[in-house]
Write an enzyme that holds these catalytic residues in place. Structure first.
Site, short mmCIF file in Angstrom:
data_model
loop_
_atom_site.label_atom_id
_atom_site.label_comp_id
_atom_site.label_asym_id
_atom_site.label_seq_id
_atom_site.Cartn_x
_atom_site.Cartn_y
_atom_site.Cartn_z
N ASN A 9 3.86 -8.00 -7.37
CA ASN A 9 4.40 -7.15 -6.32
C ASN A 9 3.93 -7.58 -4.92
O ASN A 9 2.80 -8.06 -4.75
CB ASN A 9 3.97 -5.70 -6.54
CG ASN A 9 4.58 -5.12 -7.80
OD1 ASN A 9 5.76 -5.35 -8.08
ND2 ASN A 9 3.80 -4.37 -8.55
N LYS A 24 4.65 -8.50 -13.55
CA LYS A 24 4.97 -8.21 -12.16
C LYS A 24 4.03 -8.92 -11.18
O LYS A 24 2.84 -9.09 -11.43
CB LYS A 24 4.90 -6.70 -11.89
CG LYS A 24 5.98 -5.88 -12.56
CD LYS A 24 7.35 -6.18 -11.98
CE LYS A 24 7.48 -5.73 -10.56
NZ LYS A 24 7.39 -4.27 -10.40
N ARG A 77 -3.59 20.05 34.20
CA ARG A 77 -4.20 19.80 32.89
C ARG A 77 -3.32 20.41 31.81
O ARG A 77 -2.89 21.54 31.91
CB ARG A 77 -5.63 20.34 32.79
CG ARG A 77 -6.30 20.04 31.43
CD ARG A 77 -7.81 20.00 31.51
NE ARG A 77 -8.27 18.88 32.31
CZ ARG A 77 -8.80 18.98 33.52
NH1 ARG A 77 -8.97 20.17 34.08
NH2 ARG A 77 -9.18 17.92 34.19
N SER A 116 1.06 -4.70 -12.03
CA SER A 116 1.62 -3.40 -12.40
C SER A 116 0.78 -2.79 -13.51
O SER A 116 0.23 -3.50 -14.36
CB SER A 116 3.07 -3.57 -12.88
OG SER A 116 3.53 -2.42 -13.54
#
Length: 451
Positions: free
Chosen positions: A285, A283, A316, A277
């Site tokens: 993550n 952290k 088409r 972080s």
């Protein structure tokens, strides 16, 4: 895709396959194969096909990509200015050969066939990484088949399972994805050649022969009839990729939830600079999960466009076909990127056995309530057993006691089960059902999945 984010969501080889340069290269390959096929059946001279093939070996260097990009906006597709430049490149070598460039074909024939060539190349990479993820998940299923953990429903603790069973379920889904890829190849990897309206009238009575030879030249399947207005082949391919991404998203959702601080049962591989972080040093993550989940969020939206493109006008489409050019490359790239992230996580996943046991014990036996109820049911009836154990659970919660202690004090139970039997019922390992048989079945099934 911004290059700042490409490494987060995409995979380099697949990204390169869907680059402008590669697309033009596949279009040149299709043009050369068309000339060779037509020479084989006598539509154009062999010497002409030899010149066109010779020029094709020079690759995209014979084209001016910048001017093509500008001209495509005016022409409505890249094939029209491409054919002009490609013809000029051949003419610079042999004026007579230039007369036969793009003979009998239309823009969509070249773009669709080049797209199928792109998809085949990208599909090979996706299949390779899918197979690797599958094999890793199978190994993890075997390794952790006896590691009891809590199973969860509605994000709540439910009943015991094993970590190996979770891996086996993941592996089984990846195995089905491999089967889907194998099965679609004969339908999807097919050339397109129909001329202006699908009749190949410009080739007179040689249309079918050229189609056969064209398919052989490119080692693609031969269609029974032209498919330029029926886009189910493209949709089937995209939908299969979307299913793969969805399966990967389910896995990423699981392991990211198991990485939550309060759970802490699994962790993505640890590496310097990974999962940190900008403000919180502590952290860790689930960054790989974020990439996979972003793909699982994005691909369904792209699939909406692909499905809508199936509804086309006559011979088409006006706009529907064009929308595929934006959606298909991104679906491929997101799928490949999600696979790479998943493969990285599966191969380096860190398991916290202590946290798994802690979470298993967290409810003080409440997770074994169904086991007690089902053991009692043959003696006093299921409904009575449910009511009795439900009341015992409420008492255990109110008194903050282990459910086993509460159950052992109930007269209705003491006269049926011994203390030893109750202890056995409360062991999570005794209430795993047929999990081991399921794991064995997934491992056995793997032997029949195409490698």
């Amino acid at each position: 895709m911004s290059q700042l984010y490409a490494s987060l969501f995409y995979q380099p080889e697949v990204t390169e396959i869907f680059s402008d340069t590669s697309m033009l290269g596949y279009m040149i390959q299709a043009e050369a194969a068309l000339a060779q096929a037509q020479a084989q059946v006598g539509v154009i001279p062999h010497a002409v096909a030899a010149v066109i093939t010779q020029v094709a070996k020079q690759g995209v260097d014979v084209l001016d990509q910048d001017s093509l990009a500008v001209a495509a906006g005016l022409a409505g597709n890249i094939a029209i200015p491409f054919v002009k430049q490609w013809t000029a490149a051949v003419q610079s070598v042999d004026t007579d050969a230039a007369r036969y460039v793009h003979w009998g074909a239309t823009s969509q024939d070249i773009i669709d066939t080049a797209t199928i060539l792109q998809c085949r190349a990208a599909l090979e990479i996706i299949e390779q990484h899918l197979q690797q993820s599958y094999q890793i998940a199978l190994h993890q299923a075997e390794q952790y088949r006896d590691q009891v953990m809590i199973g969860r429903t509605w994000l709540q603790q439910a009943l015991p399972i094993t970590l190996g069973h979770k891996f086996a379920r993941w592996a089984s889904a990846l195995g089905r994805d491999l089967q889907r890829i194998t099965q679609l190849k004969s339908r999807v990897l097919t050339i397109q050649l129909g001329g202006a309206v699908g009749s190949l009238a410009s080739l007179l009575d040689q249309g079918s022969s050229v189609v056969t030879a064209f398919a052989r030249q490119l080692d693609l399947n031969e269609p029974a009839c032209t498919w330029h207005g029926e886009r189910d082949r493209v949709v089937e391919l995209a939908a299969t990729l979307a299913i793969i991404v969805g399966n990967l998203g389910k896995m990423a959702r699981d392991w990211s939830l198991m990485m939550q601080t309060e759970i802490a049962e699994l962790f993505e591989p640890d590496a310097k600079g990974r999962g940190g972080s900008s403000t919180m040093p502590h952290k860790r993550n689930p960054v790989a999960a974020a990439s996979v989940l972003a793909a699982a969020n994005r691909v369904p939206a792209l699939m909406c466009s692909v499905y809508q493109s199936m509804v086309q006008e006559h011979e088409r489409s006006l706009g529907g076909w064009h929308a595929e050019w934006l959606s298909i490359p991104e679906i491929f790239q997101l799928c490949a990127g999600a696979l790479i992230r998943t493969e990285e996580v599966l191969s380096g996943l860190q398991v916290n056995v202590d946290a798994i046991q802690r979470n298993l014990d967290m409810t003080q036996g409440l997770i074994m309530a169904e086991a007690v109820m089902m053991a009692l049911a043959p003696e006093i009836g299921r409904l009575n057993a449910h009511h009795l154990i439900e009341t015992a659970c409420q008492q255990a919660i109110q008194q903050q006691r282990h459910l086993q202690d509460v159950v052992q004090e109930l007269d209705e139970i003491k006269k049926i089960f011994s203390k030893e039997k109750i202890e056995e019922i409360f062991r999570p390992t005794t209430y795993l059902g047929n999990i081991q048989a399921q794991i064995d079945a997934v491992l056995a099934e793997a032997k029949g999945v195409a490698k």
